[in-house]
Scaffold this active site. Sequence first.
Site, PDB file in Angstrom:
ATOM      1  N   LYS A   1     127.867 -25.916  81.844  1.00  0.00           N
ATOM      2  CA  LYS A   1     127.346 -26.978  81.428  1.00  0.00           C
ATOM      3  C   LYS A   1     128.253 -28.104  81.404  1.00  0.00           C
ATOM      4  CE  LYS A   1     123.623 -24.640  78.953  1.00  0.00           C
ATOM      5  NZ  LYS A   1     123.233 -23.826  77.504  1.00  0.00           N
TER       6      LYS A   1
ATOM      7  N   GLY B   1     118.072 -12.660  67.905  1.00  0.00           N
ATOM      8  CA  GLY B   1     117.845 -12.854  69.309  1.00  0.00           C
ATOM      9  C   GLY B   1     118.387 -14.274  69.841  1.00  0.00           C
TER      10      GLY B   1
ATOM     11  N   GLU C   1     122.708 -12.162  73.284  1.00  0.00           N
ATOM     12  CA  GLU C   1     122.072 -11.078  73.944  1.00  0.00           C
ATOM     13  C   GLU C   1     122.843  -9.962  73.680  1.00  0.00           C
ATOM     14  OE1 GLU C   1     120.099 -11.661  76.809  1.00  0.00           O
ATOM     15  OE2 GLU C   1     120.128 -13.745  76.731  1.00  0.00           O
TER      16      GLU C   1
ATOM     17  N   ILE D   1     117.308 -31.393  74.686  1.00  0.00           N
ATOM     18  CA  ILE D   1     117.791 -32.604  74.472  1.00  0.00           C
ATOM     19  C   ILE D   1     117.870 -33.621  75.529  1.00  0.00           C
ATOM     20  CG2 ILE D   1     119.866 -33.917  73.795  1.00  0.00           C
ATOM     21  CD1 ILE D   1     121.009 -31.241  72.572  1.00  0.00           C
TER      22      ILE D   1
ATOM     23  N   GLY E   1     119.236 -27.934  76.643  1.00  0.00           N
ATOM     24  CA  GLY E   1     117.898 -27.430  76.404  1.00  0.00           C
ATOM     25  C   GLY E   1     117.177 -28.698  76.247  1.00  0.00           C
TER      26      GLY E   1
ATOM     27  N   GLY F   1     115.790 -22.158  73.438  1.00  0.00           N
ATOM     28  CA  GLY F   1     114.588 -22.151  72.990  1.00  0.00           C
ATOM     29  C   GLY F   1     113.434 -22.271  74.023  1.00  0.00           C
TER      30      GLY F   1
ATOM     31  N   GLU G   1     116.769 -31.395  83.945  1.00  0.00           N
ATOM     32  CA  GLU G   1     116.911 -31.928  82.487  1.00  0.00           C
ATOM     33  C   GLU G   1     117.413 -30.562  81.840  1.00  0.00           C
ATOM     34  OE1 GLU G   1     117.085 -35.283  81.045  1.00  0.00           O
ATOM     35  OE2 GLU G   1     117.961 -33.676  79.719  1.00  0.00           O
TER      36      GLU G   1
ATOM     37  N   VAL H   1     121.188 -28.623  80.598  1.00  0.00           N
ATOM     38  CA  VAL H   1     121.985 -28.730  79.761  1.00  0.00           C
ATOM     39  C   VAL H   1     121.529 -29.327  78.292  1.00  0.00           C
ATOM     40  CG1 VAL H   1     124.339 -29.892  78.881  1.00  0.00           C
ATOM     41  CG2 VAL H   1     123.902 -29.354  81.555  1.00  0.00           C
TER      42      VAL H   1
END
Lengths: 281, 281
Positions: free
Chosen positions: B82, B64, B67, B13, B11, B179, B6, B9
């Site tokens: 993705k 942040g 990168e 969601i 994060g 995150g 999960e 793609v």
Amino acid sequence: MKYLFEASVGGGIPIIHPMHQCLAANEITEIVGILNGTTNYILTQMIKNGESFDNALGIAQQLGYAEANPAADIEGIDACRKIAILADLAFGRQISPDKIYTEGITNVDSEDVKYAESQNCVIKLIGYCKKDGDMVFARVSPMFVPKESALSGVDDVFNAILVRGNAIGETMFYGRGAGKLPTASAVVSDMIDIARDNCNGIMWTDEGDDFIMDINDSKVKWFVRASQSKVKDAERLFGAIDLTFIKDTEFGFTTPKLTEGELSRKIEEMGGMIKFVRVLE
Amino acid sequence: MKYLFEASVGGGIPIIHPMHQCLAANEITEIVGILNGTTNYILTQMIKNGESFDNALGIAQQLGYAEANPAADIEGIDACRKIAILADLAFGRQISPDKIYTEGITNVDSEDVKYAESQNCVIKLIGYCKKDGDMVFARVSPMFVPKESALSGVDDVFNAILVRGNAIGETMFYGRGAGKLPTASAVVSDMIDIARDNCNGIMWTDEGDDFIMDINDSKVKWFVRASQSKVKDAERLFGAIDLTFIKDTEFGFTTPKLTEGELSRKIEEMGGMIKFVRVLE
């Protein structure tokens, strides 16, 4: 025996499963939803095309979006049932629809639409629930929704449900809230889940209602419309407020966050109140 | 052995599960996604605050979000992986990322942002895939997204995935694409599914690639920027076009729907081409 009911909220939008299953690692703290396509269509007509409420309702009826007797939609009853289901699921305890303060869109007028615009908002019928300590609060009412909110762009018969969780932050589910095919999509997905034996029972307890917060204790910002003569009283009672004028006889302003009880007391003291609408943050 | 993914793609969601499970009754026809939060943050800075690409990238690095070596994000490589996963899942056949045309945002400049605004659009990095008969098409590129699209309001590090299906119509999933906590939310929900034995294997075949449509055959509208001197040639080659001027030396216009091949031939004949960007419909 297991019941699945994906189509009960948001039509074809996957929301019951994602909340129950995909957000299982979250404590859900808040749900904000545009849960009724008919009222959203009517409000969109009022906002985008300047239609009156009556005309917008007539158009919705001609298009088959509103029933001949539109009460369940325009009085907020349908949205109330839906926020009740979402709140049950989110907080694990049954909140009966008759415990939920419910206000529809029948009193929304063209001035409200213009005042909302003046505040960089749009007016939407919002089903809302929130966890506050051990208490849970739920409500259905028109609200000013700031244009920065992802919900503000949800127009016409579309629905959207914004879910806040302690891990996920904010997530939103968007799509067609009604219609033959979207609803069938949700029902058939439930049947496929049953055939795959791929479903957990979704459970909540229905004991008591002492966890439901009284509407008088809930805090929210308000947009207040009052008679022109009350400007001084408003400034005295509500502190530093920005005044908005869109017609000669009245003015409008946004209050700080107040409970319903606090607002009522101030409004009574001020006098000349025309109307108030809650403001989404 | 079953794998759940999960978090791969969007994060936190919920998207993999809803697509696989809740939209199981649909034939998915099209996916349009803002799949990379770093690039979306950079573009939002360019659009809302008028930052240059380099400044916006610098801000994203300070915060942040990007990168020190930002290539995987700004070159579109992350978004490409993705959309490949989503296309595999939607169409049941494996589409290797190296078969997907991928263009990042490193060439997006302030003029593109202004031209987009002139067309009532915003520029976004879009991962796109579509079923076209027996063929499947996928692409990552900057696109002009019309402001009426629900995707246009997806700002900062947020992601959103719009899925079109033959029953559901259009549905969209929105939230934080990255995150620590959102990603953990997705991973833990998979673990809970495994513990509940509540997961079906998600499968697709990886045989062949003759179903992948060549980018030269895909049709799309284009926004073209060309040297001032080429107005007459543009009108001759592209028919009735509206010209937009935001600086002295060039002009811009939107073409009708053309394949990449057709566009290349016309551009070559016109000469004076500065840049082109695809337009989402």
